[in-house]
Scaffold this motif. Sequence first.
Motif, mmCIF file in Angstrom:
data_model
loop_
_atom_site.group_PDB
_atom_site.id
_atom_site.type_symbol
_atom_site.label_atom_id
_atom_site.label_comp_id
_atom_site.label_asym_id
_atom_site.label_seq_id
_atom_site.Cartn_x
_atom_site.Cartn_y
_atom_site.Cartn_z
ATOM 1 N N ASP A 1 12.555 2.219 -25.418
ATOM 2 C CA ASP A 1 12.853 1.347 -24.292
ATOM 3 C C ASP A 1 12.227 1.944 -23.032
ATOM 4 O OD1 ASP A 1 14.291 -0.268 -25.968
ATOM 5 O OD2 ASP A 1 16.260 0.223 -25.136
ATOM 6 N N PHE A 2 12.005 1.071 -22.045
ATOM 7 C CA PHE A 2 11.354 1.479 -20.798
ATOM 8 C C PHE A 2 12.148 0.934 -19.614
ATOM 9 C CE2 PHE A 2 8.631 0.667 -17.174
ATOM 10 C CZ PHE A 2 7.831 1.787 -17.088
ATOM 11 N N LEU A 3 12.259 1.742 -18.569
ATOM 12 C CA LEU A 3 12.959 1.298 -17.360
ATOM 13 C C LEU A 3 12.200 1.737 -16.118
ATOM 14 C CD1 LEU A 3 15.411 0.197 -15.725
ATOM 15 C CD2 LEU A 3 16.451 2.473 -15.992
ATOM 16 N N ASP A 4 11.984 0.784 -15.213
ATOM 17 C CA ASP A 4 11.582 1.094 -13.842
ATOM 18 C C ASP A 4 12.786 0.750 -12.971
ATOM 19 O OD1 ASP A 4 10.704 1.247 -11.251
ATOM 20 O OD2 ASP A 4 8.926 0.011 -11.524
ATOM 21 N N PRO A 5 13.511 1.750 -12.471
ATOM 22 C CA PRO A 5 14.762 1.497 -11.757
ATOM 23 C C PRO A 5 14.591 1.062 -10.310
ATOM 24 C CG PRO A 5 14.369 3.838 -11.840
ATOM 25 C CD PRO A 5 13.258 3.194 -12.631
ATOM 26 N N MET A 6 13.353 1.069 -9.819
ATOM 27 C CA MET A 6 13.064 0.612 -8.454
ATOM 28 C C MET A 6 11.784 -0.199 -8.533
ATOM 29 S SD MET A 6 13.913 4.143 -6.399
ATOM 30 C CE MET A 6 15.449 5.046 -6.770
ATOM 31 N N CYS A 7 11.855 -1.359 -9.187
ATOM 32 C CA CYS A 7 10.655 -2.019 -9.707
ATOM 33 C C CYS A 7 9.815 -2.762 -8.683
ATOM 34 C CB CYS A 7 11.023 -2.950 -10.857
ATOM 35 S SG CYS A 7 11.929 -4.435 -10.369
ATOM 36 N N GLY A 8 10.351 -3.031 -7.486
ATOM 37 C CA GLY A 8 9.531 -3.710 -6.484
ATOM 38 C C GLY A 8 8.940 -4.992 -7.011
ATOM 39 N N GLY B 1 13.482 -3.809 -15.538
ATOM 40 C CA GLY B 1 13.166 -3.492 -14.159
ATOM 41 C C GLY B 1 14.373 -3.769 -13.292
ATOM 42 N N TYR B 2 14.789 -2.779 -12.492
ATOM 43 C CA TYR B 2 15.897 -2.954 -11.561
ATOM 44 C C TYR B 2 15.364 -2.922 -10.125
ATOM 45 C CZ TYR B 2 18.954 -1.332 -15.424
ATOM 46 O OH TYR B 2 19.605 -1.164 -16.625
ATOM 47 N N ASP B 3 15.965 -3.706 -9.270
ATOM 48 C CA ASP B 3 15.770 -3.543 -7.833
ATOM 49 C C ASP B 3 17.017 -4.065 -7.138
ATOM 50 O OD1 ASP B 3 12.935 -3.023 -6.089
ATOM 51 O OD2 ASP B 3 14.668 -3.787 -4.990
ATOM 52 N N LYS B 4 17.493 -3.302 -6.163
ATOM 53 C CA LYS B 4 18.746 -3.713 -5.511
ATOM 54 C C LYS B 4 18.537 -4.854 -4.522
ATOM 55 C CE LYS B 4 18.838 -0.436 -1.635
ATOM 56 N NZ LYS B 4 19.647 0.622 -0.987
ATOM 57 N N ALA C 1 9.504 -9.880 -8.562
ATOM 58 C CA ALA C 1 9.141 -9.217 -9.808
ATOM 59 C C ALA C 1 9.239 -10.183 -10.985
ATOM 60 C CB ALA C 1 10.042 -8.008 -10.039
ATOM 61 N N ALA C 2 10.306 -10.966 -11.014
ATOM 62 C CA ALA C 2 10.484 -11.941 -12.100
ATOM 63 C C ALA C 2 9.367 -12.981 -12.086
ATOM 64 C CB ALA C 2 11.851 -12.614 -11.974
ATOM 65 N N ASP C 3 8.944 -13.401 -10.896
ATOM 66 C CA ASP C 3 7.836 -14.362 -10.792
ATOM 67 C C ASP C 3 6.547 -13.764 -11.334
ATOM 68 O OD1 ASP C 3 9.460 -16.270 -9.655
ATOM 69 O OD2 ASP C 3 8.847 -15.843 -7.580
ATOM 70 N N TYR D 1 9.268 -9.999 -23.043
ATOM 71 C CA TYR D 1 9.348 -8.546 -23.216
ATOM 72 C C TYR D 1 10.060 -7.832 -22.070
ATOM 73 C CZ TYR D 1 5.662 -9.487 -26.644
ATOM 74 O OH TYR D 1 4.939 -9.983 -27.689
ATOM 75 N N ILE D 2 10.104 -8.455 -20.896
ATOM 76 C CA ILE D 2 10.588 -7.770 -19.689
ATOM 77 C C ILE D 2 11.794 -8.487 -19.109
ATOM 78 C CG2 ILE D 2 9.976 -7.000 -17.349
ATOM 79 C CD1 ILE D 2 7.020 -7.084 -18.260
ATOM 80 N N THR D 3 12.831 -7.714 -18.807
ATOM 81 C CA THR D 3 14.020 -8.238 -18.137
ATOM 82 C C THR D 3 14.117 -7.623 -16.745
ATOM 83 O OG1 THR D 3 15.209 -8.466 -20.246
ATOM 84 C CG2 THR D 3 16.538 -8.447 -18.223
ATOM 85 N N ILE D 4 14.149 -8.463 -15.732
ATOM 86 C CA ILE D 4 14.296 -8.007 -14.349
ATOM 87 C C ILE D 4 15.719 -8.294 -13.886
ATOM 88 C CG2 ILE D 4 13.508 -8.261 -11.958
ATOM 89 C CD1 ILE D 4 11.385 -7.037 -13.762
ATOM 90 N N GLU D 5 16.369 -7.279 -13.317
ATOM 91 C CA GLU D 5 17.742 -7.435 -12.850
ATOM 92 C C GLU D 5 17.872 -6.948 -11.413
ATOM 93 O OE1 GLU D 5 20.839 -5.996 -15.503
ATOM 94 O OE2 GLU D 5 19.345 -5.719 -17.089
ATOM 95 N N GLN D 6 18.704 -7.675 -10.663
ATOM 96 C CA GLN D 6 19.071 -7.170 -9.333
ATOM 97 C C GLN D 6 20.171 -6.141 -9.551
ATOM 98 O OE1 GLN D 6 20.851 -9.970 -6.623
ATOM 99 N NE2 GLN D 6 21.441 -8.326 -5.225
ATOM 100 N N LYS D 7 19.825 -4.886 -9.376
ATOM 101 C CA LYS D 7 20.776 -3.815 -9.669
ATOM 102 C C LYS D 7 20.416 -2.576 -8.863
ATOM 103 C CE LYS D 7 22.298 -3.333 -13.907
ATOM 104 N NZ LYS D 7 22.451 -2.979 -15.355
#
Length: 389
Positions: free
Chosen positions: A195-202, A259-262, A270-272, A282-288
């Motif tokens: 699994d892969f995570l970018d916790p500040m994905c911009g 991908g997370y971004d607060k 990012a989702a767009d 393949y990619i899930t973007i969350e506001q977190k």
Amino acid sequence: MANNFKMLAKTMHGFEDMLAKELTDLGAINVEKGVRSVTFEGDTGFMYKANLCLRTAIKILKPIRTFFVRSEQDLYDKVYRMEWERMMKVNQTFAVDATVNSDLFNHSKYISLKTKDAIVDRFRNILGKRPNVDIKYPDLRINIHIQRNQVTISLDSSGQSLHQRGYKTATNIAPINEVLAAGILLQSGWDGQSDFLDPMCGSGTLCIEAAMIACNIPANINRREFAFEKWADYDEELFEKIVESSLKKTREFHHKIYGYDKAPSAARKAADNVKNANLAEYITIEQKDFFASEKEGDEKLHMVFNPPYGQRLEIKEFEEFYRNIGDTLKNHYANTEAWFITADPEAVKNVGLRPSRKIKLYNGKLESRLYKYDIYAGSKKAKFKKPQS
């Protein structure tokens, strides 16, 4: 072999080894590393494939003439004698980019102008008409490189920089360059086996590039055009075969990319971009907020991110910000290989973890470091290794 010719791929500082490996894996011959560049040989089809598939290249240049000069007039005369009418039509546009490292010449813009004059004068004298210059969207982009008294004239087969993949229509403040993102991922050893995570994905760039690497999707499959598509000898059927063949080499990805971004606006952008890249499956973007998050499951996680830092973004209490990065990793992300890039060495001191690797990179003109932190399973404390320079 008889149809092969020499080409030059430009890249970023520190990416020469990765680009050379990419070219070798793609099938290039006579690959040689330079400074922010790699030379290689291949045929026209390979030139198309290099533009389409290379992740760490910025430009692919095709040298067409090399000569020595003694003066500005000598440069003009030799450029004038080249058969430009075979490379473009008089009703097409062109632009000239120049790089100069010479005691004879000290101004790249003047060299561009002198080269332009020679090309225009040749057309005017032979055909009675002249082509126009279009700096932004030319039909033919010409590159002139002068090293001391040696001149190399090349055609730019890429056009706009290859970091402009075509999927990013929405950006945030200080977005990461796509080539830099791909290079960071390759430097980190990302291979799509976890699994892969970018916790500040911009804008989602690292997530998108990670998915394309994992699935072996050609890096520039979403670009609208390459400069070579406007060349007089462009072979559309051949290019379509190259695209079809490259897409057949894609592979399935059996893990998850997050991908997370607060910031709600960043998460939406990012989702767009993920949707534009056709990678939503393949990619899930969350506001977190990463600092309020925990790792999902016990399996190994590959984490790569580009946190904000002082030169690019204003951060209040940046010491606390970077301390929170370390605390979150230690307390909530066991069995994680975490990488991040920063140009602020003072900030890293607040992470509270010892990096196992440090790699020198450039983010634009900013000298930066890519840091690796190994957060082991079974303990909330990081086990440390001696850093590698």
